[in-house]
Design a protein around this motif. Sequence first.
Motif, PDB file in Angstrom:
ATOM      1  N   ILE A  55      12.918   2.789   9.455  1.00 29.70           N
ATOM      2  CA  ILE A  55      11.790   3.628   9.034  1.00 29.70           C
ATOM      3  C   ILE A  55      10.830   2.818   8.172  1.00 29.70           C
ATOM      4  O   ILE A  55       9.610   2.900   8.340  1.00 29.70           O
ATOM      5  CB  ILE A  55      12.291   4.881   8.290  1.00 29.70           C
ATOM      6  CG1 ILE A  55      13.067   5.773   9.249  1.00 29.70           C
ATOM      7  CG2 ILE A  55      11.145   5.648   7.648  1.00 29.70           C
ATOM      8  CD1 ILE A  55      13.893   6.854   8.592  1.00 29.70           C
ATOM      9  N   MET A  56      11.386   2.013   7.256  1.00 27.82           N
ATOM     10  CA  MET A  56      10.542   1.152   6.417  1.00 27.82           C
ATOM     11  C   MET A  56       9.700   0.216   7.274  1.00 27.82           C
ATOM     12  O   MET A  56       8.509   0.035   7.027  1.00 27.82           O
ATOM     13  CB  MET A  56      11.409   0.312   5.471  1.00 27.82           C
ATOM     14  CG  MET A  56      11.895   1.029   4.254  1.00 27.82           C
ATOM     15  SD  MET A  56      10.639   1.150   2.996  1.00 27.82           S
ATOM     16  CE  MET A  56      10.504  -0.545   2.497  1.00 27.82           C
ATOM     17  N   GLU A  57      10.334  -0.359   8.306  1.00 28.22           N
ATOM     18  CA  GLU A  57       9.604  -1.276   9.183  1.00 28.22           C
ATOM     19  C   GLU A  57       8.527  -0.539   9.965  1.00 28.22           C
ATOM     20  O   GLU A  57       7.399  -1.027  10.102  1.00 28.22           O
ATOM     21  CB  GLU A  57      10.571  -1.978  10.120  1.00 28.22           C
ATOM     22  CG  GLU A  57      11.461  -2.978   9.412  1.00 28.22           C
ATOM     23  CD  GLU A  57      12.566  -3.540  10.295  1.00 28.22           C
ATOM     24  OE1 GLU A  57      12.729  -3.075  11.446  1.00 28.22           O
ATOM     25  OE2 GLU A  57      13.291  -4.437   9.814  1.00 28.22           O
ATOM     26  N   ASP A  58       8.854   0.645  10.494  1.00 24.88           N
ATOM     27  CA  ASP A  58       7.878   1.432  11.257  1.00 24.88           C
ATOM     28  C   ASP A  58       6.666   1.819  10.414  1.00 24.88           C
ATOM     29  O   ASP A  58       5.551   1.922  10.928  1.00 24.88           O
ATOM     30  CB  ASP A  58       8.517   2.703  11.823  1.00 24.88           C
ATOM     31  CG  ASP A  58       9.524   2.408  12.919  1.00 24.88           C
ATOM     32  OD1 ASP A  58       9.555   1.265  13.425  1.00 24.88           O
ATOM     33  OD2 ASP A  58      10.304   3.326  13.261  1.00 24.88           O
ATOM     34  N   LEU A  59       6.894   2.050   9.121  1.00 27.32           N
ATOM     35  CA  LEU A  59       5.813   2.466   8.227  1.00 27.32           C
ATOM     36  C   LEU A  59       5.200   1.292   7.471  1.00 27.32           C
ATOM     37  O   LEU A  59       4.431   1.480   6.534  1.00 27.32           O
ATOM     38  CB  LEU A  59       6.334   3.515   7.234  1.00 27.32           C
ATOM     39  CG  LEU A  59       6.869   4.811   7.869  1.00 27.32           C
ATOM     40  CD1 LEU A  59       7.509   5.699   6.808  1.00 27.32           C
ATOM     41  CD2 LEU A  59       5.773   5.551   8.607  1.00 27.32           C
ATOM     42  N   ASN A  60       5.534   0.072   7.896  1.00 25.66           N
ATOM     43  CA  ASN A  60       5.014  -1.158   7.277  1.00 25.66           C
ATOM     44  C   ASN A  60       5.246  -1.198   5.770  1.00 25.66           C
ATOM     45  O   ASN A  60       4.426  -1.744   5.027  1.00 25.66           O
ATOM     46  CB  ASN A  60       3.529  -1.336   7.587  1.00 25.66           C
ATOM     47  CG  ASN A  60       3.275  -1.556   9.056  1.00 25.66           C
ATOM     48  OD1 ASN A  60       4.014  -2.286   9.709  1.00 25.66           O
ATOM     49  ND2 ASN A  60       2.244  -0.914   9.583  1.00 25.66           N
ATOM     50  N   GLY A  61       6.328  -0.596   5.315  1.00 24.76           N
ATOM     51  CA  GLY A  61       6.671  -0.632   3.894  1.00 24.76           C
ATOM     52  C   GLY A  61       5.764   0.195   3.006  1.00 24.76           C
ATOM     53  O   GLY A  61       5.819   0.067   1.785  1.00 24.76           O
ATOM     54  N   ASN A  62       4.930   1.054   3.590  1.00 24.75           N
ATOM     55  CA  ASN A  62       4.012   1.888   2.812  1.00 24.75           C
ATOM     56  C   ASN A  62       4.805   2.922   2.014  1.00 24.75           C
ATOM     57  O   ASN A  62       5.381   3.846   2.598  1.00 24.75           O
ATOM     58  CB  ASN A  62       3.023   2.570   3.754  1.00 24.75           C
ATOM     59  CG  ASN A  62       1.973   3.372   3.010  1.00 24.75           C
ATOM     60  OD1 ASN A  62       2.263   4.066   2.057  1.00 24.75           O
ATOM     61  ND2 ASN A  62       0.740   3.275   3.485  1.00 24.75           N
ATOM     62  N   PRO A  63       4.845   2.821   0.668  1.00 22.34           N
ATOM     63  CA  PRO A  63       5.680   3.718  -0.126  1.00 22.34           C
ATOM     64  C   PRO A  63       5.262   5.185  -0.034  1.00 22.34           C
ATOM     65  O   PRO A  63       6.103   6.077  -0.058  1.00 22.34           O
ATOM     66  CB  PRO A  63       5.555   3.188  -1.554  1.00 22.34           C
ATOM     67  CG  PRO A  63       4.396   2.275  -1.556  1.00 22.34           C
ATOM     68  CD  PRO A  63       4.168   1.832  -0.148  1.00 22.34           C
ATOM     69  N   LYS A  64       3.955   5.441   0.088  1.00 26.23           N
ATOM     70  CA  LYS A  64       3.485   6.830   0.178  1.00 26.23           C
ATOM     71  C   LYS A  64       3.953   7.470   1.483  1.00 26.23           C
ATOM     72  O   LYS A  64       4.468   8.591   1.501  1.00 26.23           O
ATOM     73  CB  LYS A  64       1.963   6.884   0.072  1.00 26.23           C
ATOM     74  CG  LYS A  64       1.423   8.297   0.082  1.00 26.23           C
ATOM     75  CD  LYS A  64      -0.079   8.322  -0.084  1.00 26.23           C
ATOM     76  CE  LYS A  64      -0.572   9.756  -0.030  1.00 26.23           C
ATOM     77  NZ  LYS A  64      -2.006   9.840  -0.117  1.00 26.23           N
ATOM     78  N   LYS A  65       3.798   6.741   2.590  1.00 21.86           N
ATOM     79  CA  LYS A  65       4.237   7.269   3.888  1.00 21.86           C
ATOM     80  C   LYS A  65       5.756   7.402   3.934  1.00 21.86           C
ATOM     81  O   LYS A  65       6.287   8.337   4.532  1.00 21.86           O
ATOM     82  CB  LYS A  65       3.741   6.376   5.021  1.00 21.86           C
ATOM     83  CG  LYS A  65       2.257   6.494   5.261  1.00 21.86           C
ATOM     84  CD  LYS A  65       1.822   5.654   6.439  1.00 21.86           C
ATOM     85  CE  LYS A  65       0.325   5.787   6.662  1.00 21.86           C
ATOM     86  NZ  LYS A  65      -0.114   4.989   7.817  1.00 21.86           N
ATOM     87  N   LEU A  66       6.460   6.464   3.302  1.00 23.77           N
ATOM     88  CA  LEU A  66       7.918   6.531   3.263  1.00 23.77           C
ATOM     89  C   LEU A  66       8.370   7.777   2.517  1.00 23.77           C
ATOM     90  O   LEU A  66       9.231   8.519   2.986  1.00 23.77           O
ATOM     91  CB  LEU A  66       8.498   5.285   2.602  1.00 23.77           C
ATOM     92  CG  LEU A  66      10.014   5.270   2.466  1.00 23.77           C
ATOM     93  CD1 LEU A  66      10.688   5.254   3.836  1.00 23.77           C
ATOM     94  CD2 LEU A  66      10.467   4.095   1.632  1.00 23.77           C
TER      95      LEU A  66
END
Length: 108
Positions: A55-66
């Motif tokens: 999931i972190m990889e799919d969201l490019n590490g974006n903390p808000k989206k995570l």
Amino acid sequence: MKQRSELNLELDDIYFSFPYQIGIMMDDEPDSNGNYGRQVECTWVAHSFKNYIGIMEDLNGNPKKLKEHLDEYGGPTVLNFRFIRDFTKNVEDSWTVNALNYFKLHEI
């Protein structure tokens, strides 16, 4: 079944953990052989989420989206495990789980 499936974790699903408490319990009185019993108890806490790394990889590490993604699924699963081991002299033992608790952060 849904709660059980949350515990089917891989090591990478655990993204935060720490020992919460370590206690040493010693007998006040010796046993019939003159040995004092000693046990060590440790409480370990962890936060996990299925496929966290993916999931972190799919969201490019974006903390808000995570955070939004985790919140959508009830937040992380919080794990509390307590282990005990007998360290009495001349006693062979291994760590044993003697208590466990888990919950979804947003379901409490």
